[in-house]
Design a protein around this motif. Structure first.
Motif, PDB file in Angstrom:
ATOM      1  N   ASP A  22       5.206 -15.393  -1.580  1.00 21.00           N
ATOM      2  CA  ASP A  22       6.311 -14.463  -1.745  1.00 21.00           C
ATOM      3  C   ASP A  22       7.303 -14.709  -0.609  1.00 21.00           C
ATOM      4  OD1 ASP A  22       6.905 -12.234  -3.712  1.00 21.00           O
ATOM      5  OD2 ASP A  22       7.312 -11.192  -1.834  1.00 21.00           O
ATOM      6  N   GLU A 320       4.088  -3.307   5.259  1.00 23.93           N
ATOM      7  CA  GLU A 320       4.126  -2.270   4.223  1.00 23.93           C
ATOM      8  C   GLU A 320       3.226  -2.664   3.052  1.00 23.93           C
ATOM      9  OE1 GLU A 320       5.590   0.615   4.464  1.00 23.93           O
ATOM     10  OE2 GLU A 320       6.565   0.220   6.385  1.00 23.93           O
ATOM     11  N   ASP A 321       2.677  -1.653   2.369  1.00 21.93           N
ATOM     12  CA  ASP A 321       1.723  -1.912   1.289  1.00 21.93           C
ATOM     13  C   ASP A 321       2.287  -2.840   0.217  1.00 21.93           C
ATOM     14  OD1 ASP A 321       0.104  -0.215   2.682  1.00 21.93           O
ATOM     15  OD2 ASP A 321      -0.117   1.277   1.084  1.00 21.93           O
ATOM     16  N   ASP A 322       3.551  -2.608  -0.212  1.00 21.40           N
ATOM     17  CA  ASP A 322       4.104  -3.415  -1.288  1.00 21.40           C
ATOM     18  C   ASP A 322       4.274  -4.873  -0.877  1.00 21.40           C
ATOM     19  OD1 ASP A 322       6.078  -2.636   0.521  1.00 21.40           O
ATOM     20  OD2 ASP A 322       7.679  -2.785  -0.954  1.00 21.40           O
ATOM     21  N   ILE A 323       4.579  -5.101   0.396  1.00 21.13           N
ATOM     22  CA  ILE A 323       4.689  -6.473   0.894  1.00 21.13           C
ATOM     23  C   ILE A 323       3.307  -7.099   1.018  1.00 21.13           C
ATOM     24  CG2 ILE A 323       5.391  -7.874   2.881  1.00 21.13           C
ATOM     25  CD1 ILE A 323       7.652  -5.872   3.343  1.00 21.13           C
ATOM     26  N   ILE A 325       0.623  -6.417  -0.744  1.00 23.94           N
ATOM     27  CA  ILE A 325       0.072  -6.702  -2.072  1.00 23.94           C
ATOM     28  C   ILE A 325       0.528  -8.070  -2.568  1.00 23.94           C
ATOM     29  CG2 ILE A 325       0.223  -6.025  -4.515  1.00 23.94           C
ATOM     30  CD1 ILE A 325       0.197  -3.093  -3.513  1.00 23.94           C
ATOM     31  N   LYS A 326       1.790  -8.399  -2.338  1.00 20.28           N
ATOM     32  CA  LYS A 326       2.338  -9.671  -2.817  1.00 20.28           C
ATOM     33  C   LYS A 326       2.109 -10.828  -1.847  1.00 20.28           C
ATOM     34  CE  LYS A 326       6.152  -7.485  -5.362  1.00 20.28           C
ATOM     35  NZ  LYS A 326       7.635  -7.371  -5.439  1.00 20.28           N
ATOM     36  N   ARG A 343      -4.807 -13.708  -3.693  1.00 22.49           N
ATOM     37  CA  ARG A 343      -4.141 -12.583  -3.037  1.00 22.49           C
ATOM     38  C   ARG A 343      -5.204 -11.542  -2.688  1.00 22.49           C
ATOM     39  NH1 ARG A 343       0.719 -13.290  -6.761  1.00 22.49           N
ATOM     40  NH2 ARG A 343       2.405 -13.902  -5.350  1.00 22.49           N
ATOM     41  N   ASP A 346      -5.439  -8.477  -4.788  1.00 20.55           N
ATOM     42  CA  ASP A 346      -5.781  -8.665  -6.200  1.00 20.55           C
ATOM     43  C   ASP A 346      -7.272  -8.454  -6.419  1.00 20.55           C
ATOM     44  OD1 ASP A 346      -3.225  -9.146  -6.986  1.00 20.55           O
ATOM     45  OD2 ASP A 346      -3.442 -11.311  -7.239  1.00 20.55           O
ATOM     46  N   ARG A 351      -8.017  -3.449  -3.456  1.00 19.98           N
ATOM     47  CA  ARG A 351      -6.843  -2.717  -3.950  1.00 19.98           C
ATOM     48  C   ARG A 351      -7.154  -1.213  -3.978  1.00 19.98           C
ATOM     49  NH1 ARG A 351      -2.144  -3.334  -7.291  1.00 19.98           N
ATOM     50  NH2 ARG A 351      -2.215  -5.529  -6.748  1.00 19.98           N
ATOM     51  N   THR A 355      -5.363   2.319  -1.472  1.00 18.92           N
ATOM     52  CA  THR A 355      -4.772   3.603  -1.858  1.00 18.92           C
ATOM     53  C   THR A 355      -4.994   4.683  -0.804  1.00 18.92           C
ATOM     54  OG1 THR A 355      -6.773   4.269  -3.064  1.00 18.92           O
ATOM     55  CG2 THR A 355      -5.085   3.073  -4.318  1.00 18.92           C
TER      56      THR A 355
END
Length: 388
Positions: A22, A320-323, A325-326, A343, A346, A351, A355
């Protein structure tokens, strides 16, 4: 452009290796899982468009026979790079590198599904979009990609842009304070494999680039007044810094500068030229934990694509979580010794932890050695993919 995915087959421990990428990426895994090898593979790819593979091997103190995998009997290194251009279309580069001749004996570049460059059976073809051209014999010597030896005036704008991207891919996987402290003569657009070109690199920067570095490093070290590089009669460039403490100004030459300061200076210096892709090994080494957050914020927000490796949960907690994850990729070795990638988030169990925990907390709460069984189950649920 940015690299979306790489596939490598037969480079050291990378056998049938595939890695998604990414904008910001972080490789994690146990010692010996192949993190440094992945950075070396990227440097290998970049060197293809620069040529002089022999010189590159000598700098790393490697023999040609040491870069192809000992896990197979094959001699060629096959690779495929999938790039995303301006978030609109894909560019695909595939090639087969012969470790004896040190050249790509076959090569294809597709630009938005259009073939624009081809090497095959001792011939090559360069063609503009939507234009057919005949193949020409290769009657000159070259190392790496044939692109490295073709005059730029003969390249199409698309191929030239492709070449510039890989020329701007910089791998700082051997940064060492003892090299960063050394005076040096020659300068280039990179610091060298170990950072040995830092002083000459800084000496040749323009004012706006020096200001960028000064702004960044001053946030980390408020007492820093400025950094200077002086040229000696011998032509060597020597680095100095000035620190201000009330009315007292101290000048310190490079051999007495703290290791962590030099590593940060090297990273910011390289970022000042806005490379296309910057790769850094074990980013936390020698750097005060209080400065890691600022460094991570700088790298995540940086204009170039970035890939780092780390063993530190603290580093991951600043993502950050969204970064995460990718971009956080877990490397591991299969029973046959081949490095593989997935990942990290994944993996269903991780995962789920994400949360309620931060990325670093998940990493710290996980026994990496026990993930292979879950990863194997995931792979068995996915359809098989073809390889080069």
């Amino acid at each position: 452009m940015k690299v979306k995915k790489i596939k490598v087959n037969n480079f050291k421990s990378l056998v049938d290796f595939e890695c998604p990428l990414d904008k910001f990426n972080c490789l994690v895994g146990l010692n010996g899982s192949g993190k440094s090898t992945v950075l070396q593979a990227f440097d290998f790819l970049s060197q293809q468009v620069r040529g002089d593979i022999k010189g590159w091997l000598e700098k790393r103190q490697w023999k040609p026979s040491e870069i192809h995998s000992k896990l197979t009997s094959k001699q060629n290194i096959n690779f495929e790079v999938l790039l995303l251009h301006a978030n609109r279309f894909e560019v695909n580069w595939t090639a087969s590198f012969n470790c004896r001749t040190l050249r790509c004996t076959s090569e294809l570049i597709h630009w938005n599904q259009n073939l624009i460059f081809e090497v095959k059976n001792g011939e090559y073809r360069i063609q503009a979009l939507n234009e057919q051209k005949s193949r020409e014999p290769i009657n000159f010597d070259y190392q790496g990609s044939l692109i490295s030896q073709i005059k730029e005036s003969q390249l199409t704008p698309e191929i030239l842009e492709f070449k510039r991207f890989f020329e701007g891919l910089l791998t700082l996987d051997l940064l060492e304070p003892e090299f960063l402290k050394k005076p040096t003569r020659r300068a280039s657009k990179s610091l060298g494999l170990g950072g040995e070109g830092l002083s000459a690199f800084l000496h040749n920067l323009e004012e706006k680039e020096r200001d960028f570095i000064q702004d960044k490093i001053s946030i980390c070290y408020p007492n820093l007044k400025q950094f200077n590089v002086s040229q000696m009669r011998s032509g060597l460039k020597k680095l100095f810094i000035q620190e201000q403490f009330k009315e007292t100004t101290l000048e310190i030459e490079s051999r007495h500068i703290a290791d962590g300061f030099l590593r940060l200076l090297a990273v910011f210096a390289q970022l000042s030229l806005a490379p296309s892709f910057l790769l850094l090994d074990e980013i936390e080494n020698g750097i005060n934990p209080e400065l890691i957050e600022f460094l991570m914020d700088t790298l995540v927000e940086a204009r170039p694509q970035v890939l780092i490796t780390t063993h530190s949960p603290m580093v991951l907690n600043y993502i950050e979580d969204d970064i995460a994850i990718k971009g956080v990729v877990y490397l591991y070795k299969e029973p046959n010794g081949a490095t593989q990638a997935v990942r990290l988030f994944d993996i269903p169990s991780l995962r789920e932890k994400l949360t309620v925990m931060g990325p670093g907390e998940v990493y710290d709460d996980t026994l990496l050695s026990q993930l292979v069984e879950e990863i194997t189950l995931l792979k068995n649920l996915k359809p098989c993919k073809g390889w080069l």
